[in-house]
Design an enzyme around this catalytic site. Structure first.
Site, PDB file in Angstrom:
ATOM      1  N   LYS A 114       0.902   5.829 -10.484  1.00  0.00           N
ATOM      2  CA  LYS A 114       0.519   5.920 -11.890  1.00  0.00           C
ATOM      3  C   LYS A 114      -0.018   7.302 -12.225  1.00  0.00           C
ATOM      4  O   LYS A 114       0.350   7.898 -13.234  1.00  0.00           O
ATOM      5  CB  LYS A 114      -0.510   4.838 -12.227  1.00  0.00           C
ATOM      6  CG  LYS A 114      -0.909   4.816 -13.698  1.00  0.00           C
ATOM      7  CD  LYS A 114      -1.807   3.637 -14.015  1.00  0.00           C
ATOM      8  CE  LYS A 114      -2.180   3.636 -15.499  1.00  0.00           C
ATOM      9  NZ  LYS A 114      -3.009   2.464 -15.860  1.00  0.00           N
TER      10      LYS A 114
ATOM     11  N   GLU B 224      -2.340   8.349  -0.317  1.00  0.00           N
ATOM     12  CA  GLU B 224      -1.410   7.731   0.624  1.00  0.00           C
ATOM     13  C   GLU B 224       0.036   7.962   0.177  1.00  0.00           C
ATOM     14  O   GLU B 224       0.909   8.319   0.979  1.00  0.00           O
ATOM     15  CB  GLU B 224      -1.675   6.219   0.732  1.00  0.00           C
ATOM     16  CG  GLU B 224      -3.059   5.859   1.226  1.00  0.00           C
ATOM     17  CD  GLU B 224      -4.025   5.546   0.096  1.00  0.00           C
ATOM     18  OE1 GLU B 224      -4.941   4.741   0.317  1.00  0.00           O
ATOM     19  OE2 GLU B 224      -3.865   6.118  -1.014  1.00  0.00           O
TER      20      GLU B 224
ATOM     21  N   GLY C  64      -1.703  -0.921 -12.733  1.00  0.00           N
ATOM     22  CA  GLY C  64      -0.826  -0.866 -11.572  1.00  0.00           C
ATOM     23  C   GLY C  64      -0.325  -2.225 -11.128  1.00  0.00           C
ATOM     24  O   GLY C  64       0.861  -2.404 -10.830  1.00  0.00           O
ATOM     25  N   ARG C  65      -1.205  -3.227 -11.061  1.00  0.00           N
ATOM     26  CA  ARG C  65      -0.787  -4.538 -10.577  1.00  0.00           C
ATOM     27  C   ARG C  65      -0.033  -5.339 -11.637  1.00  0.00           C
ATOM     28  O   ARG C  65       0.389  -6.468 -11.388  1.00  0.00           O
ATOM     29  CB  ARG C  65      -2.005  -5.319 -10.074  1.00  0.00           C
ATOM     30  CG  ARG C  65      -3.099  -5.544 -11.115  1.00  0.00           C
ATOM     31  CD  ARG C  65      -4.382  -5.999 -10.422  1.00  0.00           C
ATOM     32  NE  ARG C  65      -5.507  -6.124 -11.328  1.00  0.00           N
ATOM     33  CZ  ARG C  65      -6.245  -5.096 -11.757  1.00  0.00           C
ATOM     34  NH1 ARG C  65      -5.939  -3.862 -11.375  1.00  0.00           N
ATOM     35  NH2 ARG C  65      -7.274  -5.286 -12.557  1.00  0.00           N
TER      36      ARG C  65
ATOM     37  N   GLU D  71      -7.976  -8.492  -7.148  1.00  0.00           N
ATOM     38  CA  GLU D  71      -8.341  -7.205  -7.729  1.00  0.00           C
ATOM     39  C   GLU D  71      -8.721  -7.365  -9.196  1.00  0.00           C
ATOM     40  O   GLU D  71      -9.564  -6.625  -9.712  1.00  0.00           O
ATOM     41  CB  GLU D  71      -7.187  -6.208  -7.591  1.00  0.00           C
ATOM     42  CG  GLU D  71      -7.569  -4.779  -7.974  1.00  0.00           C
ATOM     43  CD  GLU D  71      -6.556  -3.754  -7.497  1.00  0.00           C
ATOM     44  OE1 GLU D  71      -6.572  -3.420  -6.289  1.00  0.00           O
ATOM     45  OE2 GLU D  71      -5.745  -3.299  -8.311  1.00  0.00           O
TER      46      GLU D  71
ATOM     47  N   HIS E 147       2.717 -25.575  10.624  1.00  0.00           N
ATOM     48  CA  HIS E 147       2.454 -25.547  12.061  1.00  0.00           C
ATOM     49  C   HIS E 147       1.426 -24.485  12.425  1.00  0.00           C
ATOM     50  O   HIS E 147       1.270 -24.150  13.602  1.00  0.00           O
ATOM     51  CB  HIS E 147       3.762 -25.306  12.817  1.00  0.00           C
ATOM     52  CG  HIS E 147       4.743 -26.423  12.652  1.00  0.00           C
ATOM     53  ND1 HIS E 147       4.809 -27.483  13.524  1.00  0.00           N
ATOM     54  CD2 HIS E 147       5.675 -26.655  11.693  1.00  0.00           C
ATOM     55  CE1 HIS E 147       5.760 -28.318  13.121  1.00  0.00           C
ATOM     56  NE2 HIS E 147       6.294 -27.839  12.017  1.00  0.00           N
TER      57      HIS E 147
ATOM     58  N   LYS F 166     -12.190   4.936  -1.071  1.00  0.00           N
ATOM     59  CA  LYS F 166     -11.383   6.152  -1.188  1.00  0.00           C
ATOM     60  C   LYS F 166     -12.275   7.392  -1.269  1.00  0.00           C
ATOM     61  O   LYS F 166     -11.997   8.427  -0.650  1.00  0.00           O
ATOM     62  CB  LYS F 166     -10.507   6.086  -2.436  1.00  0.00           C
ATOM     63  CG  LYS F 166      -9.379   5.080  -2.378  1.00  0.00           C
ATOM     64  CD  LYS F 166      -8.556   5.174  -3.658  1.00  0.00           C
ATOM     65  CE  LYS F 166      -7.391   4.215  -3.653  1.00  0.00           C
ATOM     66  NZ  LYS F 166      -6.588   4.339  -4.907  1.00  0.00           N
TER      67      LYS F 166
END
Length: 516
Positions: A203, A209, A262-263, A348, A379, A489
């Site tokens: 964005k 990263e 962003g999400r 978030e 399982h 961060k």
């Protein structure tokens, strides 16, 4: 009007019949009216969303919602001005007060303020033209796309590509988010550099990263014979000027609005890798499925609103019954990444400790969202769901139509297991041997799709976006900021710059790793 605090007190004081009792016999529901049982209860708490081709059933009958609980939550929605906040969301008004922003993700699929939807449509058309040009060979022979992003810039694309491209793929897409070089090297190993594009999704176009991985990807292209690595980059960003400064040509920058979080950005140019993998027709179908949810959510009031009803159940378990987690199990291999996607969306957004007006919250907010894929999860973790001491609401998601062409017995067994788990969690089974006693009365909801196609995927994602927003409004919190992401961060940056004093434990770890 009754205060929200009083309504929460009312909810806490209501009777708590078991699921078996709710299904067994009709009874007086008090002020909420007669309480139905059996098939009538299923009819009251199930609803179908129709899409252009098929639809989705949302069955909340195996939860502890009853008429009295629903009536109290409807009062809460009125007290918290849910209708007003929903109107603000779709009108493009500020609903993110800490950052002074609107939340315009619905405009990306054509719902909301006309000027913003027109702008969003133009940006989608621009992306479509680039996708079609690439598919037609404008950038040479392209067989691979390495999509680099993190958080919402990676989870949505990864989900969309994995869910929709298993039958047909125009382009082999690899989504890389982790700064761990092992992840990027794994993508390199699967791609021919001469036939590879790099999409950089950020964005702000400053995410450390993402930008570090992008630099390494350019270096890999250059070291493997690509004469103009920068010419292989597509930038997906709300900061096109930053992308230009970084070296991306304007013709290969696909912008999206600053007011899209962003999400919530899968509907924007962040969805570029999905369109590259399956084509713009499927991407537009995804938008159309989400738009159908928008229209239902925007135009339906009270518990008839399927999204709001889900939020009622979520808050009942989190705030009234003290449930700290919510589990999501997709009985469809194509939705393997859906629980991961929901983790970020819900945790978030609603993992907050203050209200939108900066007061301490008066109760729990987001539960821990987790899950997996059936029947694998049966399982692994279902022992705790059936016989453990935690009460954990479960969502089951399945498709009536199979995603494979094998013997129908595969899909038949899959669906039988899905439906049986919900029935078993509710009914339980008494046993004289305590180790073989199943208490039951454990809630679940079922989301049953006619088929899993692009429109259905879009509808599922939009349903959960609005479900998250609804819960936030009823709690009085802001779901659209995420300052909790920033502190770690900042401290990582402080380590990089040096001169920062840390606690003894962190200092020892830094020295041991050669970072001190």
């Amino acid at each position: 009007m009754t205060s929200p605090a009083d309504i929460w007190d009312t909810l806490a004081s209501l009777p708590r019949p078991t699921l078996g009792e709710l299904f067994s016999a009709a009874r007086d529901g008090g002020e909420g009216g007669a309480e139905p049982a059996g098939a009538d209860r299923v009819a009251m708490l199930s609803g179908r969303l129709e899409l252009e081709d098929g639809g989705i059933l949302f069955d909340w009958s195996k939860t502890h919602l009853d008429r009295a609980v629903i009536a109290a939550f409807e009062d809460l929605a009125e007290a918290m001005d849910f209708a007003g906040m929903r109107a603000k969301l779709f009108a493009g008004e500020v609903v993110n007060p800490t950052e002074g922003r609107a939340a315009d993700h619905a405009t990306l699929r054509g719902t909301g303020d006309p000027a913003k939807t027109e702008e969003a449509a133009a940006l989608i058309d621009r992306m479509g033209m680039l996708v079609e040009a690439i598919h037609q060979g404008a950038l040479g022979e392209i067989e691979h796309l390495i999509h680099i992003g993190i958080g919402g810039s990676a989870l949505g694309p990864a989900l969309g590509v994995d869910a929709l491209s298993r039958d047909l793929s125009y382009c082999d897409v690899h989504v890389v988010s982790n700064i761990d070089g092992v992840a990027l090297e794994a993508a390199f190993a699967k791609c021919d550099p001469a036939k590879t594009l790099i999409a950089v999704a950020s964005k702000t176009f400053t995410t450390i990263e993402t930008m570090t991985n992008a630099e390494s990807a350019l270096k890999w292209l250059g070291e493997n014979g690509v004469s103009d690595p920068g010419g292989r980059v597509i930038a997906l960003t709300a900061a096109p000027d930053k992308a230009v400064e970084w070296g991306v040509d304007e013709t290969r920058i696909l912008p999206f609005q600053e007011s899209v979080g962003g999400r919530y950005s899968i509907w924007s140019s962040i969805g570029f890798p999905i369109a590259m993998a399956v084509g713009m027709d499927d991407f537009r179908a995804m938008l159309a499925g989400a738009r159908a949810v928008d229209e239902h959510f925007r135009g339906t009031d009270g518990s008839a609103n399927l999204v709001l009803r889900a939020a009622f159940a979520d808050l009942y378990y989190t705030r009234v019954r003290g449930c700290q987690t919510r589990a999501v199990f997709a009985y469809d291999e194509r939705l393997t990444l859906f629980p991961d996607y929901l983790q970020q969306l819900e945790m978030e957004s609603n993992g907050k400790s203050v209200t939108a007006d900066m007061r301490p919250v008066d109760g729990p907010t987001a539960p821990v969202t987790w899950g997996g894929v059936g029947t694998d999860a049966q399982h692994a973790v279902f022992q705790l769901l059936h016989q453990g001491t935690h009460l954990i609401p479960v969502d089951f998601i399945a498709s009536i139509a199979p995603g494979d062409e094998l013997d129908p017995v595969h899909h038949r067994i899959l669906l039988m297991n899905c439906f049986a788990q919900g029935a078993a969690l509710m009914a339980g089974k008494a046993g004289e041997d305590p180790a073989r006693n199943y208490p039951g009365d454990r809630p679940s909801a079922t989301i049953l799709c006619d088929d899993l196609d692009a429109a259905v995927l879009g509808a599922l994602i939009a349903f959960h976006e609005h479900r998250t927003f609804s819960s936030a409004v009823l709690m009085g919190i802001n779901p659209f900021d995420q300052f909790g992401v920033e502190l770690g961060k900042q401290m990582a940056n402080a380590i990089e710059k040096g001169g920062e004093e840390f606690d003894a434990s962190t200092k020892a770890l830094l020295e041991l790793a050669g970072l001190g």
